[in-house]
Design a protein around this motif. Structure first.
Motif, PDB file in Angstrom:
ATOM      1  N   LYS A  13      -0.848   0.718  -6.852  1.00 34.95           N
ATOM      2  CA  LYS A  13      -0.750   1.047  -5.433  1.00 34.95           C
ATOM      3  C   LYS A  13       0.380   2.027  -5.180  1.00 34.95           C
ATOM      4  O   LYS A  13       1.341   2.102  -5.946  1.00 34.95           O
ATOM      5  CB  LYS A  13      -0.496  -0.216  -4.593  1.00 34.95           C
ATOM      6  CG  LYS A  13      -1.607  -1.251  -4.636  1.00 34.95           C
ATOM      7  CD  LYS A  13      -1.235  -2.445  -3.779  1.00 34.95           C
ATOM      8  CE  LYS A  13      -2.332  -3.513  -3.790  1.00 34.95           C
ATOM      9  NZ  LYS A  13      -1.965  -4.678  -2.946  1.00 34.95           N
ATOM     10  N   LYS A  26       3.482   0.974  -7.100  1.00 32.46           N
ATOM     11  CA  LYS A  26       3.411  -0.415  -7.560  1.00 32.46           C
ATOM     12  C   LYS A  26       2.351  -0.573  -8.641  1.00 32.46           C
ATOM     13  O   LYS A  26       1.195  -0.218  -8.448  1.00 32.46           O
ATOM     14  CB  LYS A  26       3.105  -1.346  -6.384  1.00 32.46           C
ATOM     15  CG  LYS A  26       3.123  -2.823  -6.751  1.00 32.46           C
ATOM     16  CD  LYS A  26       2.956  -3.683  -5.507  1.00 32.46           C
ATOM     17  CE  LYS A  26       3.035  -5.162  -5.845  1.00 32.46           C
ATOM     18  NZ  LYS A  26       2.895  -6.002  -4.639  1.00 32.46           N
ATOM     19  N   THR A  29       0.379   0.286   2.317  1.00 32.74           N
ATOM     20  CA  THR A  29       0.093   0.451   0.896  1.00 32.74           C
ATOM     21  C   THR A  29      -1.369   0.836   0.689  1.00 32.74           C
ATOM     22  O   THR A  29      -2.252   0.407   1.439  1.00 32.74           O
ATOM     23  CB  THR A  29       0.389  -0.839   0.100  1.00 32.74           C
ATOM     24  OG1 THR A  29      -0.395  -1.919   0.619  1.00 32.74           O
ATOM     25  CG2 THR A  29       1.854  -1.203   0.197  1.00 32.74           C
ATOM     26  N   GLY A  49       2.849   3.214  -1.709  1.00 33.27           N
ATOM     27  CA  GLY A  49       3.175   2.687  -0.393  1.00 33.27           C
ATOM     28  C   GLY A  49       4.151   3.568   0.353  1.00 33.27           C
ATOM     29  O   GLY A  49       4.907   4.342  -0.241  1.00 33.27           O
ATOM     30  N   ASN A  76       5.210  -1.375   6.544  1.00 31.12           N
ATOM     31  CA  ASN A  76       4.790  -0.922   5.224  1.00 31.12           C
ATOM     32  C   ASN A  76       3.283  -0.672   5.179  1.00 31.12           C
ATOM     33  O   ASN A  76       2.491  -1.505   5.618  1.00 31.12           O
ATOM     34  CB  ASN A  76       5.151  -1.969   4.159  1.00 31.12           C
ATOM     35  CG  ASN A  76       6.526  -2.566   4.384  1.00 31.12           C
ATOM     36  OD1 ASN A  76       7.488  -1.838   4.580  1.00 31.12           O
ATOM     37  ND2 ASN A  76       6.616  -3.883   4.362  1.00 31.12           N
ATOM     38  N   ASN A 105      -1.813  -9.338   1.921  1.00 26.96           N
ATOM     39  CA  ASN A 105      -2.186  -8.316   0.955  1.00 26.96           C
ATOM     40  C   ASN A 105      -3.556  -8.675   0.393  1.00 26.96           C
ATOM     41  O   ASN A 105      -3.682  -9.462  -0.542  1.00 26.96           O
ATOM     42  CB  ASN A 105      -1.148  -8.227  -0.166  1.00 26.96           C
ATOM     43  CG  ASN A 105       0.092  -7.481   0.251  1.00 26.96           C
ATOM     44  OD1 ASN A 105       0.077  -6.263   0.401  1.00 26.96           O
ATOM     45  ND2 ASN A 105       1.179  -8.223   0.468  1.00 26.96           N
TER      46      ASN A 105
END
Length: 247
Positions: free
Chosen positions: A48, A63, A239, A50, A237, A179
């Protein structure tokens, strides 16, 4: 030859840094580039990127979890902040104050996070400042009125204040939001608090303050500022997973 006092200071800094890193690892912030390191299966489907925007600046992340059912992930990265925007305050008629901040910071970060449930993640983070500059310049072009006391611009002069906190600052925070592993885009929010340590204040000025004993009170000012050593931080955030999930 390096003075003994300098060697002791460096040894103290290394000890504090090592202790902080060990603490984070044992219980497992601006622009931040980070990399996650965990044990894993299905690496490509979990990769990922972000973007975080918050009170501490802008943060970007890369990530790469290394475990399908991750328990703990570690992030190491860099952070950068640069803010210089002059502010003019009109206090009253023919009374103004110009504030010129110069905030710059750069360093490295280490972060460990662990999910508590589907909606909540706790994380511990330590930031090491390789550079930090928190400076303010105060001046006036019209003069100012302080409770009826008139100070002309020529008498006010300029005031330069520089503040420095610990170069190593630990913090704890929560990431709120689900998530969803089946979605490529996820939005979460974080709240955190960092301990900045004891401040070191440096004042330089010209004008009316030269007739005061302000320099003698700096130790007391620094002691009072320790009550504000915890810095709250919030961020939003976003992502995006680079590849489709594997079934």
């Amino acid at each position: 030859m390096v003075p003994i006092k300098v060697l002791k200071h460096r040894l103290k800094c290394i000890t504090i840094c090592s202790t902080s890193i060990f603490f984070i690892l044992s219980i497992c912030p601006a622009i931040v580039l980070s990399q996650d390191f965990t044990k894993t299966e299905k690496v490509s489907s979990k990769t990922k990127i972000g973007l975080n925007i918050g009170s501490y600046g802008i943060q970007t992340e890369y990530k790469l979890p290394l475990k399908e059912k991750q328990k703990i992930s570690i992030k190491a990265g860099l952070f950068l902040m640069n803010f210089r925007q002059a502010i003019s305050l009109n206090l009253a008629q023919e009374s103004s104050l110009k504030v010129e901040p110069n905030f710059q910071s750069f360093g490295v970060s280490l972060k460990a996070e662990r999910p508590l449930n589907n909606w909540l993640i706790i994380y511990f983070e330590s930031r090491m400042f390789l550079k930090q500059k928190w400076q303010l310049n105060l001046s006036t072009k019209d003069g100012i009125d302080l409770n009826g006391l008139r100070i002309e611009a020529s008498d006010f002069g300029q005031i330069d204040a520089a503040l420095k906190w610990w170069f190593l600052q630990p913090g704890i925070g929560l990431e709120i939001g689900k998530n969803n592993t089946n979605k490529r885009i996820n939005v979460t929010a974080t709240i955190a608090s960092f301990y900045m340590g004891s401040p070191k204040l440096n004042l330089s000025y010209e004008g009316f303050l030269e007739t005061t004993t302000l320099q003698e009170t700096i130790p007391q000012i620094e002691n009072n500022m320790r009550n504000y050593s915890f810095y709250p931080a919030m961020s939003l955030n976003l992502t995006y997973r680079l590849t489709k999930s594997q079934k």
